[in-house]
Write an enzyme that holds these catalytic residues in place. Structure first.
Site, PDB file in Angstrom:
ATOM      1  N   PRO A  11      -2.456 -25.651 -27.070  1.00  0.00           N
ATOM      2  CA  PRO A  11      -2.468 -25.079 -26.917  1.00  0.00           C
ATOM      3  C   PRO A  11      -2.665 -23.435 -26.036  1.00  0.00           C
ATOM      4  CG  PRO A  11      -4.643 -26.450 -27.183  1.00  0.00           C
ATOM      5  CD  PRO A  11      -2.988 -26.560 -26.938  1.00  0.00           C
ATOM      6  N   ASN A  12      -2.455 -22.175 -26.709  1.00  0.00           N
ATOM      7  CA  ASN A  12      -2.948 -20.768 -26.166  1.00  0.00           C
ATOM      8  C   ASN A  12      -1.764 -20.874 -25.023  1.00  0.00           C
ATOM      9  OD1 ASN A  12      -5.501 -20.066 -27.490  1.00  0.00           O
ATOM     10  ND2 ASN A  12      -6.198 -21.940 -26.210  1.00  0.00           N
ATOM     11  N   ARG A  19      -2.170 -13.688 -21.024  1.00  0.00           N
ATOM     12  CA  ARG A  19      -3.457 -14.663 -21.763  1.00  0.00           C
ATOM     13  C   ARG A  19      -3.862 -15.201 -19.938  1.00  0.00           C
ATOM     14  NH1 ARG A  19      -4.509 -21.295 -21.632  1.00  0.00           N
ATOM     15  NH2 ARG A  19      -5.725 -21.605 -22.116  1.00  0.00           N
ATOM     16  N   TYR A  24      -3.081 -17.896 -15.003  1.00  0.00           N
ATOM     17  CA  TYR A  24      -2.560 -18.677 -15.411  1.00  0.00           C
ATOM     18  C   TYR A  24      -0.570 -17.929 -15.343  1.00  0.00           C
ATOM     19  CZ  TYR A  24      -5.282 -21.397 -18.040  1.00  0.00           C
ATOM     20  OH  TYR A  24      -6.579 -21.737 -18.345  1.00  0.00           O
ATOM     21  N   ASN A  75       1.544 -29.966 -20.571  1.00  0.00           N
ATOM     22  CA  ASN A  75       0.702 -29.730 -20.338  1.00  0.00           C
ATOM     23  C   ASN A  75       0.170 -29.488 -22.028  1.00  0.00           C
ATOM     24  OD1 ASN A  75      -1.326 -27.474 -19.904  1.00  0.00           O
ATOM     25  ND2 ASN A  75      -0.114 -26.146 -18.940  1.00  0.00           N
ATOM     26  N   ALA A  78      -5.995 -27.380 -23.544  1.00  0.00           N
ATOM     27  CA  ALA A  78      -7.357 -27.533 -23.138  1.00  0.00           C
ATOM     28  C   ALA A  78      -7.468 -28.865 -24.646  1.00  0.00           C
ATOM     29  CB  ALA A  78      -7.722 -26.252 -24.730  1.00  0.00           C
ATOM     30  N   HIS A  81      -8.503 -31.946 -22.354  1.00  0.00           N
ATOM     31  CA  HIS A  81     -10.202 -32.572 -21.836  1.00  0.00           C
ATOM     32  C   HIS A  81     -10.722 -33.011 -23.005  1.00  0.00           C
ATOM     33  CE1 HIS A  81      -8.785 -29.675 -19.126  1.00  0.00           C
ATOM     34  NE2 HIS A  81      -9.068 -29.216 -20.152  1.00  0.00           N
ATOM     35  N   GLU A  99       2.447 -35.021 -16.435  1.00  0.00           N
ATOM     36  CA  GLU A  99       1.104 -33.928 -16.924  1.00  0.00           C
ATOM     37  C   GLU A  99       1.232 -32.669 -15.893  1.00  0.00           C
ATOM     38  OE1 GLU A  99      -2.850 -35.559 -16.604  1.00  0.00           O
ATOM     39  OE2 GLU A  99      -3.560 -34.193 -17.557  1.00  0.00           O
ATOM     40  N   HIS A 101      -0.311 -28.929 -15.349  1.00  0.00           N
ATOM     41  CA  HIS A 101      -1.657 -27.625 -15.653  1.00  0.00           C
ATOM     42  C   HIS A 101      -1.247 -26.713 -13.918  1.00  0.00           C
ATOM     43  CE1 HIS A 101      -4.338 -30.375 -17.783  1.00  0.00           C
ATOM     44  NE2 HIS A 101      -3.971 -31.754 -16.913  1.00  0.00           N
ATOM     45  N   ILE A 102      -1.153 -25.578 -15.283  1.00  0.00           N
ATOM     46  CA  ILE A 102      -1.110 -24.289 -14.426  1.00  0.00           C
ATOM     47  C   ILE A 102      -1.547 -24.024 -12.996  1.00  0.00           C
ATOM     48  CG2 ILE A 102      -0.292 -22.208 -14.413  1.00  0.00           C
ATOM     49  CD1 ILE A 102       0.253 -22.657 -17.129  1.00  0.00           C
ATOM     50  N   ARG A 108     -12.254 -25.231 -11.220  1.00  0.00           N
ATOM     51  CA  ARG A 108     -12.642 -24.505 -12.722  1.00  0.00           C
ATOM     52  C   ARG A 108     -14.046 -25.421 -13.006  1.00  0.00           C
ATOM     53  NH1 ARG A 108      -7.929 -22.067 -16.184  1.00  0.00           N
ATOM     54  NH2 ARG A 108      -9.471 -21.306 -17.026  1.00  0.00           N
TER      55      ARG A 108
END
Ligand code: DHK
Length: 148
Positions: A11-12, A19, A24, A75, A78, A81, A99, A101-102, A108
């Site tokens: 998502p997103n 964004r 990102y 990826n 969200a 998590h 996997e 993640h950018i 974070r």
């Protein structure tokens, strides 16, 4: 026949480039797709690149990959998590999973530090920006070659 790698985005990520570019980056998801296809052709894998904002669609694509793919790069965004369902789906996939993640999720907010998917992934890339996808394609191609 070329090995097939599914690259699944959660998502997103359709808003990549617009964004939170400070987190990102400025490349769009279409840019990332094109770069992955170029890397895929360099390392001899065929790329199937998809994005969805819906958990069930990502799960359906993982099920499809059981029949059609030699590896998955994901990826989960969200859903990393939160989604035991995506972890369960990946546990039905009997080939390498990488996997991506950018951002560096460990730098974070606390809620981003744990990823359910990492319990299944053969490799995890975080914090390399969108280059993480290209590193993942190269690594997966190496894994598939060493398995052959
Ligand atoms: C992307 C997201 O959308 C977030 O929900 C994750 C991940 C991090 C990324 O860095 O690619 O927490």
């Amino acid at each position: 026949m070329a090995k097939v790698v599914y690259i699944l985005n959660g998502p997103n990520l359709n808003l990549l480039g617009k964004r939170q570019p400070e987190i990102y980056g400025s490349k769009t998801l279409d840019d990332v797709c094109r770069l992955c296809e170029i890397m895929g052709s360099e390392v001899g894998v065929e790329i199937v690149f998809r994005q969805s904002n819906a958990e069930h669609e990502l799960i359906d694509w993982i099920h499809e990959a059981r029949e059609k793919a030699d590896g998955i790069i994901i990826n989960p965004a969200a859903y990393s998590h939160t989604s035991i369902a995506i972890l369960d789906a990946l546990n039905t996939f009997d080939a390498p999973v990488v996997e991506v993640h950018i951002s560096n999720i460990h730098k974070r907010e606390d809620f981003r530090h744990h990823s359910y998917v990492s319990g299944r992934a053969d490799a995890v890339l975080a914090g390399c920006g969108v280059d993480g996808y290209l590193l993942a394609v190269r690594h997966l191609a190496d894994l598939l070659r060493s398995k052959a």
